[in-house]
Design a protein around this motif. Structure first.
Motif, mmCIF file in Angstrom:
data_model
loop_
_atom_site.group_PDB
_atom_site.id
_atom_site.type_symbol
_atom_site.label_atom_id
_atom_site.label_comp_id
_atom_site.label_asym_id
_atom_site.label_seq_id
_atom_site.Cartn_x
_atom_site.Cartn_y
_atom_site.Cartn_z
ATOM 1 N N GLU A 93 0.839 -1.189 0.000
ATOM 2 C CA GLU A 93 0.000 0.000 0.000
ATOM 3 C C GLU A 93 0.879 1.246 0.000
ATOM 4 O O GLU A 93 1.947 1.262 0.605
ATOM 5 N N ASN A 94 0.389 2.289 -0.651
ATOM 6 C CA ASN A 94 1.180 3.518 -0.782
ATOM 7 C C ASN A 94 1.618 4.100 0.550
ATOM 8 O O ASN A 94 2.670 4.738 0.653
ATOM 9 N N THR A 128 -1.636 0.880 -4.784
ATOM 10 C CA THR A 128 -0.422 0.256 -4.258
ATOM 11 C C THR A 128 0.800 0.840 -4.951
ATOM 12 O O THR A 128 0.694 1.621 -5.906
ATOM 13 N N ARG A 129 1.936 0.432 -4.468
ATOM 14 C CA ARG A 129 3.208 0.885 -5.028
ATOM 15 C C ARG A 129 4.155 -0.310 -5.067
ATOM 16 O O ARG A 129 4.168 -1.135 -4.148
ATOM 17 N N ARG A 175 4.096 3.614 -8.852
ATOM 18 C CA ARG A 175 2.742 3.697 -8.306
ATOM 19 C C ARG A 175 1.786 2.944 -9.232
ATOM 20 O O ARG A 175 1.824 3.116 -10.449
ATOM 21 N N GLN A 208 10.580 2.951 -7.819
ATOM 22 C CA GLN A 208 9.293 2.947 -7.135
ATOM 23 C C GLN A 208 8.225 3.254 -8.180
ATOM 24 O O GLN A 208 8.291 4.284 -8.854
#
Length: 849
Positions: free
Chosen positions: A208-209, A229-230, A224, A222
């Motif tokens: 989750e972000n 989520t990420r 997104r 990274q």
């Protein structure tokens, strides 16, 4: 791997066993039974290398509700030497959905069998050692459904841990972390889970972000995702062993630091963000110090440290990403009472990045080349940063821990090819004894040769698996000496020498003969290099000797009879010593010999003689003003203030130390000693101490005051509740137990609930002590249930045995109290006693199972 928890508990465990009637004969019987165990006759060889790991690429995401990891792995391998047409991977408790060979970007299914622990794969052909291949595996890891056991040092072994995944516990963050040592990484990704395997690594984690991630190596991307989520991708370009792979996920603050352009970051829970540099801030200096003395710069791309709730050990040296138990998170007030404990843990795990991560033990039998060095790194850091006294104090405590273990569990070789379980290698022999052995080796060859040998060892074995013989060869190459005698004694043998030292003075010939006898029961005769310092007319002359017989004598001439002949002048020999000399030599020794152990030994002698020897009292008086706070505190504890002469000579100094010593540990020790007098004269001093910044000093003040004025102590305890940690919790609990108000019992229960991780084990002993003193049946039952739940969570046989024994002891005491009363009180005490006894039996049964 750090095992400080086990170190801190060993004294309590031993004391408890002795108090509960465990005799030496029973311990001897237990040791004999262990020696006769056929499992111990199995030779524990290094793992045979059929295929070598080359690279591991993982793509993982997490199911918090099920506590699953959904993973995809691409594992690059090649045969080690002989051609191979099959592959065996460790993969514990997984659902295997697909196994394929990757060729030209396509997955070609392979035949395989899976027994729940290992995955046996038939390759598409026979591969030569020059040919690599890539295996793709689609899998689900289910760590909470895996039935595995831990050890005294590592209390669980399921590899992947979901902490409060449903968020139901308001006092605990949601986290994920991994623990690979010893062979638990294969519970969350398929691999060859052996220390003598090394590979590069790439891990992509989808989270989750709102969460941050940490893994080995560098964060290279990274991304997104549309679903909130990420995906974070961490890449490790240098090879390391699978047990050092790690992941962590959570809502952390990241406090950034640096060292020579490399990231040095501290991941802590957000309430501790402002304390992160108080806790970890010496890390860059440690990196500089260790790089310098080893002549080998920190080799990895970054260094991060993170904390984990409910962590199953002390700390773990995952390469570039050390994971600490939450005990590491302390406020500035708590750190006042810490006595460098946190820094020792930090130093230990960092040093592993050379000894353990860079050059790695080829098998658990040779664990010493990892853990003994990490243990000794604590000494090196303390010596560098805080002085030799602090280092020697730490070393003595380590030696005492080892000898206490030996007394009740027997001794073993440092390098061990016969053991019941690999987890058994994580003991006081591998850690504390191993560290002391390295200190002796340092003095045997000298500082320059010692560190140059370590440099050669690291350069020769970088990114390889290694063993104690390779360490020996490095020392032999540097020094030009055969070192088999030392390694055979200390690495491939067990025990330690017991020395009897006596002296013969010939005033006519003006000579002194030092007679050294080895009086250990074993036939083994130790070869022992040591220094003998002779103090004469204000000058000291050093003689280096080598003891190699059961009885050796060394004769030295003098002009004036020596004031002191100091055998093992550097105080480095791991031994038990009976030194036959007069008190006057100890008086001189305290004033003139330089080492912590010289002065402490003299303080011990003075403590024994203080009742009848005025010179002993003078020595103690001087020691109260020792330059090192540890010896000031130690001396306070030695005083017998019921002796009028001792009291007259030292009391005013103790009062001054209680008020003004810069060390919180000394102030607390002085207050505790004054509390023994139970004099109302010191009530204002105790009350003032309850406003000290140190929790330990507050606790000592509150305990002292409670013996004089319980009502005032109770009022202050209520005021202190809002900011209570460490020893102050136990002090408040003691006041509440004596006061007996039912409304206060909840404080202790809540504090125990709030404690987690390894700290909860220590808190359990305080809680049981509290329960032994109160008569509220509901509170006793609730508390016993809380401790029982903790024993099930940690599943540590050694600690659980002690807790079971203590519960039985409390049960007996409450049953005895019941015989002295009648009516409702009798019924309640009987009920408490029965509940404690039954719970103790339940815990004991669970241990056997």
């Amino acid at each position: 791997m750090n095992q400080h928890l086990k170190q801190s508990l060993i004294g309590m465990l031993i004391g408890g066993m002795a108090g509960l009637g465990f005799s030496n004969s029973l311990m001897a019987q237990s040791e004999k039974a262990a020696q006769d165990d056929p499992v111990l006759k199995i030779y524990r060889a290094a793992a045979t290398k059929v295929n070598d790991l080359v690279h591991t690429k993982l793509d993982v995401r997490f199911d918090y509700a099920k506590r699953y990891l959904y993973g995809k792995a691409w594992i690059t391998l090649k045969p080690h030497f002989y051609a191979a047409d099959s592959l065996t991977l460790d993969a514990k408790g997984m659902d295997i959905k697909e196994v394929a060979l990757v060729k030209a970007g396509k997955n070609n299914p392979l035949k395989y069998s899976y027994d729940g622990m290992q995955l046996h794969i038939a390759l598409d052909k026979q591969y030569k050692p020059t040919e690599s291949y890539i295996i793709h595996i689609n899998y689900t890891a289910k760590p909470d459904e895996l039935k595995v056991k831990g050890s005294a040092a590592i209390s669980d072994a399921k590899g992947l841990y979901f902490i409060n995944p449903d968020g139901k516990d308001p006092n605990k963050p949601i986290q994920i972390w991994t623990q690979g040592e010893t062979e638990s990484s294969s519970a969350w990704f398929p691999t060859i889970d052996k220390t003598n395997q090394k590979c590069t690594e790439e891990i992509s984690m989808t989270v989750e972000n709102k969460y941050v991630t940490l893994s080995n190596g560098k964060l290279v991307s990274q991304k997104r995702n549309a679903d909130g989520t990420r995906t974070d991708t961490w890449k490790m370009d240098l090879p390391h062993s699978p047990y050092l792979f790690m992941m962590a996920v959570g809502d952390y603050a990241i406090v950034k630091d640096s060292w020579r352009g490399k990231e040095v970051n501290y991941y802590v829970e957000k309430p501790f963000e402002k304390y992160a540099k108080n806790i970890f801030g010496n890390t860059p200096e440690m990196l500089t110090f260790y790089s310098k003395i080893l002549g080998y710069d920190y080799p990895w791309v970054k260094y991060s440290q993170i904390t984990g709730r409910d962590y199953v050990s002390g700390a773990m040296e995952n390469t570039t990403a050390t994971l600490h138990g939450e005990f590491m998170q302390k406020t500035d007030r708590e750190l006042l009472d810490n006595n460098n404990y946190n820094e020792c843990v930090i130093a230990h795990e960092l040093f592993h990045h050379w000894f353990g991560d860079l050059a790695t033990a080829e098998s658990w039998s040779n664990l010493t080349v990892n853990e003994s060095f990490a243990d000794y790194s604590e000494y090196l850091w303390l010596e560098h940063q805080y002085g030799k006294d602090a280092a020697d104090e730490h070393s003595l405590e380590a030696a005492q821990s080892y000898m206490s273990m030996v007394q009740y569990s027997g001794d073993k070789d440092l390098v061990r090819f016969h053991y019941r379980d690999r987890e058994d290698m994580f003991d006081q022999i591998t850690y504390q004894k191993g560290g002391r052995i390295l200190n002796m080796l340092r003095y045997a060859v000298g500082d320059s040769a010692f560190f140059k040998s370590l440099n050669l060892y690291l350069k020769t074995n970088a990114f390889k698996a290694t063993e104690a013989h390779q360490l020996r060869l490095a020392f032999e190459e540097v020094t030009g000496r055969d070192m088999n005698w030392f390694f055979n004694e200390w690495y491939f043998g067990k025990g330690f020498p017991q020395l009897d030292i006596s002296y013969k003075y010939n005033d006519a010939a003006k000579t002194v003969t030092v007679i050294l006898q080895q009086i250990q029961k074993e036939a083994k005769v130790w070869q022992i290099p040591m220094a003998v310092d002779i103090y004469e007319n204000g000058k000291v002359t050093r003689h280096n000797i080598f003891m190699e017989n059961r009885v050796d004598s060394f004769t030295y001439a003098y002009s004036t009879k020596p004031d002191l002949v100091n055998v093992d002048a550097d105080k480095v020999i791991l031994s038990k010593v009976d030194d036959h000399r007069s008190f006057s030599t100890y008086l001189y020794q305290y004033a003139h010999a330089p080492n912590y152990l010289d002065r402490r030994q003299a303080i011990d002698e003075a403590g024994d003689a203080q009742a009848s020897n005025p010179d002993a009292v003078k020595l103690l008086q001087a020691a109260l003003k020792d330059k090192y706070h540890g010896l000031r505190s130690y001396t306070i504890g030695k005083l017998n203030l019921s002796n009028s002469a001792v009291k007259a000579a030292t009391l005013s100094i103790v009062v001054e130390l209680a008020k003004n010593d810069p060390s919180a540990l000394v102030r607390a020790a002085a207050l505790q000693q004054l509390a023994e007098l139970k004099s109302t004269e010191y009530a204002p001093l105790f009350e003032a101490a309850t406003k000290d910044k140190s929790y330990g000093v507050e606790a000592a003040g509150l305990e002292g005051l409670s013996a004089l004025d319980l009502d005032k102590a109770y009022t202050i305890a209520k005021q202190l509740e809002s900011d209570t940690k460490g020893k102050l919790v136990g002090a408040i609990a003691s006041v509440y137990a004596r006061k007996g108000n039912a409304a206060d019992i909840g404080f202790v229960a809540i504090k125990f609930d709030e404690t987690s991780g390894q700290d909860k084990l220590n808190a359990a002993f305080d809680y049981l002590g509290f329960l032994s003193k109160i008569s509220n049946t509901d509170a006793v039952i609730k508390g016993v249930d809380q401790v029982k739940a903790m024993t099930a969570q940690f599943n540590n046989p050694q600690v659980n045995t002690y807790i079971s024994n203590w519960m039985q002891e409390i049960s007996k005491n409450k049953a005895q109290e019941a015989t002295a009363v009648s009516g409702a009180n009798k019924d309640e005490l009987t009920k408490q006693a029965d509940y404690l006894r039954k719970t103790a039996e339940t815990i004991r049964t669970a241990i056997k199972e």
